[in-house]
Design a protein around this motif. Structure first.
Motif, PDB file in Angstrom:
ATOM      1  N   SER A 121      20.152-108.800  72.101  1.00  0.00           N
ATOM      2  CA  SER A 121      19.857-108.911  73.518  1.00  0.00           C
ATOM      3  C   SER A 121      21.102-108.710  74.361  1.00  0.00           C
ATOM      4  CB  SER A 121      19.255-110.286  73.818  1.00  0.00           C
ATOM      5  OG  SER A 121      19.094-110.462  75.201  1.00  0.00           O
ATOM      6  N   ALA A 122      21.020-107.785  75.314  1.00  0.00           N
ATOM      7  CA  ALA A 122      22.135-107.569  76.236  1.00  0.00           C
ATOM      8  C   ALA A 122      22.362-108.793  77.110  1.00  0.00           C
ATOM      9  CB  ALA A 122      21.850-106.350  77.106  1.00  0.00           C
ATOM     10  N   ASP A 123      21.339-109.641  77.242  1.00  0.00           N
ATOM     11  CA  ASP A 123      21.454-110.858  78.040  1.00  0.00           C
ATOM     12  C   ASP A 123      22.227-111.957  77.314  1.00  0.00           C
ATOM     13  OD1 ASP A 123      19.926-109.654  80.017  1.00  0.00           O
ATOM     14  OD2 ASP A 123      18.053-110.477  79.234  1.00  0.00           O
ATOM     15  N   GLN A 124      22.548-111.716  76.037  1.00  0.00           N
ATOM     16  CA  GLN A 124      23.267-112.719  75.254  1.00  0.00           C
ATOM     17  C   GLN A 124      24.525-112.100  74.633  1.00  0.00           C
ATOM     18  OE1 GLN A 124      20.278-114.053  72.494  1.00  0.00           O
ATOM     19  NE2 GLN A 124      19.498-115.564  73.929  1.00  0.00           N
ATOM     20  N   PRO A 125      25.520-111.795  75.470  1.00  0.00           N
ATOM     21  CA  PRO A 125      26.725-111.147  74.945  1.00  0.00           C
ATOM     22  C   PRO A 125      27.471-112.001  73.928  1.00  0.00           C
ATOM     23  CG  PRO A 125      27.067-111.854  77.197  1.00  0.00           C
ATOM     24  CD  PRO A 125      25.612-112.075  76.889  1.00  0.00           C
ATOM     25  N   ASN A 126      27.241-113.301  73.934  1.00  0.00           N
ATOM     26  CA  ASN A 126      27.911-114.188  72.984  1.00  0.00           C
ATOM     27  C   ASN A 126      27.128-114.362  71.694  1.00  0.00           C
ATOM     28  OD1 ASN A 126      30.161-114.640  74.651  1.00  0.00           O
ATOM     29  ND2 ASN A 126      28.997-116.134  75.820  1.00  0.00           N
ATOM     30  N   GLN A 127      26.080-113.555  71.522  1.00  0.00           N
ATOM     31  CA  GLN A 127      25.306-113.595  70.287  1.00  0.00           C
ATOM     32  C   GLN A 127      26.234-113.307  69.114  1.00  0.00           C
ATOM     33  OE1 GLN A 127      21.933-110.984  70.295  1.00  0.00           O
ATOM     34  NE2 GLN A 127      21.528-111.251  68.131  1.00  0.00           N
ATOM     35  N   ALA A 128      26.171-114.139  68.110  1.00  0.00           N
ATOM     36  CA  ALA A 128      27.062-114.008  66.962  1.00  0.00           C
ATOM     37  C   ALA A 128      26.676-112.827  66.080  1.00  0.00           C
ATOM     38  CB  ALA A 128      27.035-115.284  66.138  1.00  0.00           C
ATOM     39  N   ILE A 129      27.699-112.219  65.499  1.00  0.00           N
ATOM     40  CA  ILE A 129      27.523-111.185  64.482  1.00  0.00           C
ATOM     41  C   ILE A 129      28.200-111.699  63.228  1.00  0.00           C
ATOM     42  CG2 ILE A 129      27.973-108.812  63.802  1.00  0.00           C
ATOM     43  CD1 ILE A 129      28.201-108.087  66.748  1.00  0.00           C
ATOM     44  N   THR A 130      27.458-111.751  62.148  1.00  0.00           N
ATOM     45  CA  THR A 130      27.959-112.270  60.884  1.00  0.00           C
ATOM     46  C   THR A 130      28.808-111.228  60.165  1.00  0.00           C
ATOM     47  OG1 THR A 130      25.942-113.574  60.697  1.00  0.00           O
ATOM     48  CG2 THR A 130      27.248-113.329  58.701  1.00  0.00           C
ATOM     49  N   ASP A 131      29.881-111.666  59.568  1.00  0.00           N
ATOM     50  CA  ASP A 131      30.714-110.785  58.765  1.00  0.00           C
ATOM     51  C   ASP A 131      29.842-110.087  57.723  1.00  0.00           C
ATOM     52  OD1 ASP A 131      33.244-109.704  57.971  1.00  0.00           O
ATOM     53  OD2 ASP A 131      33.245-111.084  56.273  1.00  0.00           O
ATOM     54  N   GLY A 132      29.990-108.777  57.612  1.00  0.00           N
ATOM     55  CA  GLY A 132      29.200-108.000  56.670  1.00  0.00           C
ATOM     56  C   GLY A 132      27.916-107.435  57.253  1.00  0.00           C
ATOM     57  N   SER A 133      27.631-107.738  58.505  1.00  0.00           N
ATOM     58  CA  SER A 133      26.414-107.228  59.141  1.00  0.00           C
ATOM     59  C   SER A 133      26.512-105.728  59.386  1.00  0.00           C
ATOM     60  CB  SER A 133      26.175-107.925  60.490  1.00  0.00           C
ATOM     61  OG  SER A 133      25.761-109.246  60.291  1.00  0.00           O
ATOM     62  N   GLY A 134      25.339-105.103  59.512  1.00  0.00           N
ATOM     63  CA  GLY A 134      25.237-103.711  59.907  1.00  0.00           C
ATOM     64  C   GLY A 134      24.700-103.636  61.319  1.00  0.00           C
ATOM     65  N   VAL A 135      25.338-102.841  62.155  1.00  0.00           N
ATOM     66  CA  VAL A 135      24.910-102.696  63.551  1.00  0.00           C
ATOM     67  C   VAL A 135      24.616-101.223  63.812  1.00  0.00           C
ATOM     68  CG1 VAL A 135      25.562-102.991  65.971  1.00  0.00           C
ATOM     69  CG2 VAL A 135      26.339-104.648  64.264  1.00  0.00           C
ATOM     70  N   ASP A 136      23.410-100.957  64.313  1.00  0.00           N
ATOM     71  CA  ASP A 136      23.030 -99.600  64.696  1.00  0.00           C
ATOM     72  C   ASP A 136      23.156 -99.464  66.206  1.00  0.00           C
ATOM     73  OD1 ASP A 136      22.060 -98.410  62.146  1.00  0.00           O
ATOM     74  OD2 ASP A 136      20.709-100.130  62.226  1.00  0.00           O
ATOM     75  N   VAL A 137      23.830 -98.405  66.657  1.00  0.00           N
ATOM     76  CA  VAL A 137      23.983 -98.113  68.077  1.00  0.00           C
ATOM     77  C   VAL A 137      23.022 -96.973  68.391  1.00  0.00           C
ATOM     78  CG1 VAL A 137      25.573 -97.372  69.889  1.00  0.00           C
ATOM     79  CG2 VAL A 137      26.406 -98.831  68.030  1.00  0.00           C
ATOM     80  N   LEU A 138      21.991 -97.292  69.187  1.00  0.00           N
ATOM     81  CA  LEU A 138      20.915 -96.354  69.483  1.00  0.00           C
ATOM     82  C   LEU A 138      20.875 -96.006  70.959  1.00  0.00           C
ATOM     83  CD1 LEU A 138      18.224 -98.360  67.516  1.00  0.00           C
ATOM     84  CD2 LEU A 138      19.417 -96.329  66.701  1.00  0.00           C
ATOM     85  N   PRO A 139      21.163 -94.772  71.311  1.00  0.00           N
ATOM     86  CA  PRO A 139      21.035 -94.367  72.713  1.00  0.00           C
ATOM     87  C   PRO A 139      19.561 -94.213  73.053  1.00  0.00           C
ATOM     88  CG  PRO A 139      21.617 -92.485  71.386  1.00  0.00           C
ATOM     89  CD  PRO A 139      21.634 -93.671  70.473  1.00  0.00           C
ATOM     90  N   PRO A 140      19.219 -94.124  74.327  1.00  0.00           N
ATOM     91  CA  PRO A 140      17.824 -93.901  74.685  1.00  0.00           C
ATOM     92  C   PRO A 140      17.346 -92.574  74.090  1.00  0.00           C
ATOM     93  CG  PRO A 140      19.137 -94.380  76.637  1.00  0.00           C
ATOM     94  CD  PRO A 140      20.086 -94.224  75.489  1.00  0.00           C
ATOM     95  N   PHE A 141      16.149 -92.567  73.580  1.00  0.00           N
ATOM     96  CA  PHE A 141      15.564 -91.366  72.996  1.00  0.00           C
ATOM     97  C   PHE A 141      14.479 -90.862  73.926  1.00  0.00           C
ATOM     98  CE2 PHE A 141      17.262 -93.573  69.329  1.00  0.00           C
ATOM     99  CZ  PHE A 141      17.850 -92.554  68.607  1.00  0.00           C
ATOM    100  N   ALA A 142      14.364 -89.565  74.067  1.00  0.00           N
ATOM    101  CA  ALA A 142      13.295 -88.961  74.863  1.00  0.00           C
ATOM    102  C   ALA A 142      12.024 -88.917  74.025  1.00  0.00           C
ATOM    103  CB  ALA A 142      13.690 -87.553  75.304  1.00  0.00           C
ATOM    104  N   GLY A 143      10.924 -88.866  74.674  1.00  0.00           N
ATOM    105  CA  GLY A 143       9.669 -88.741  73.957  1.00  0.00           C
ATOM    106  C   GLY A 143       8.740 -89.890  74.259  1.00  0.00           C
ATOM    107  N   GLY A 144       7.668 -89.937  73.531  1.00  0.00           N
ATOM    108  CA  GLY A 144       6.681 -90.967  73.827  1.00  0.00           C
ATOM    109  C   GLY A 144       6.198 -91.683  72.644  1.00  0.00           C
TER     110      GLY A 144
END
Length: 79
Positions: free
Chosen positions: A56-79
């Motif tokens: 959640s962008a509303d929770q910038p202090n959200q914890a990320i655990t060591d070893g986690s995988g994070v996917d960065v997804l830009p907005p996609f076109a389509g429906g």
């Protein structure tokens, strides 16, 4: 360390498919990516998945655990 995977336009902007960063919060990770790749504008539009769960962008202090995988997804076109 957190493994970050970039998708679509975020991948093009970062210039790589995947990399690792030390980060303990969403805000820290976004700041690191933004500074390293000059992607501040792009990161504002992207969604993040942490171990497959939307961050959640509303929770910038959200914890990320060591070893986690994070996917960065830009907005996609389509429906």
């Amino acid at each position: 360390m957190v493994t970050v995977r970039y998708w679509a336009a975020a991948r093009s902007a970062a210039g790589c498919v995947e990399e690792t960063f030390p980060a303990t919060t969403v805000a820290e990770l976004v700041e690191t990516i933004s500074a390293r790749h000059n992607m501040a504008r792009i990161m504002k539009a992207c969604s993040l998945l942490i171990d497959g769960v939307a961050a959640s962008a509303d929770q910038p202090n959200q914890a990320i655990t060591d070893g986690s995988g994070v996917d960065v997804l830009p907005p996609f076109a389509g429906g």
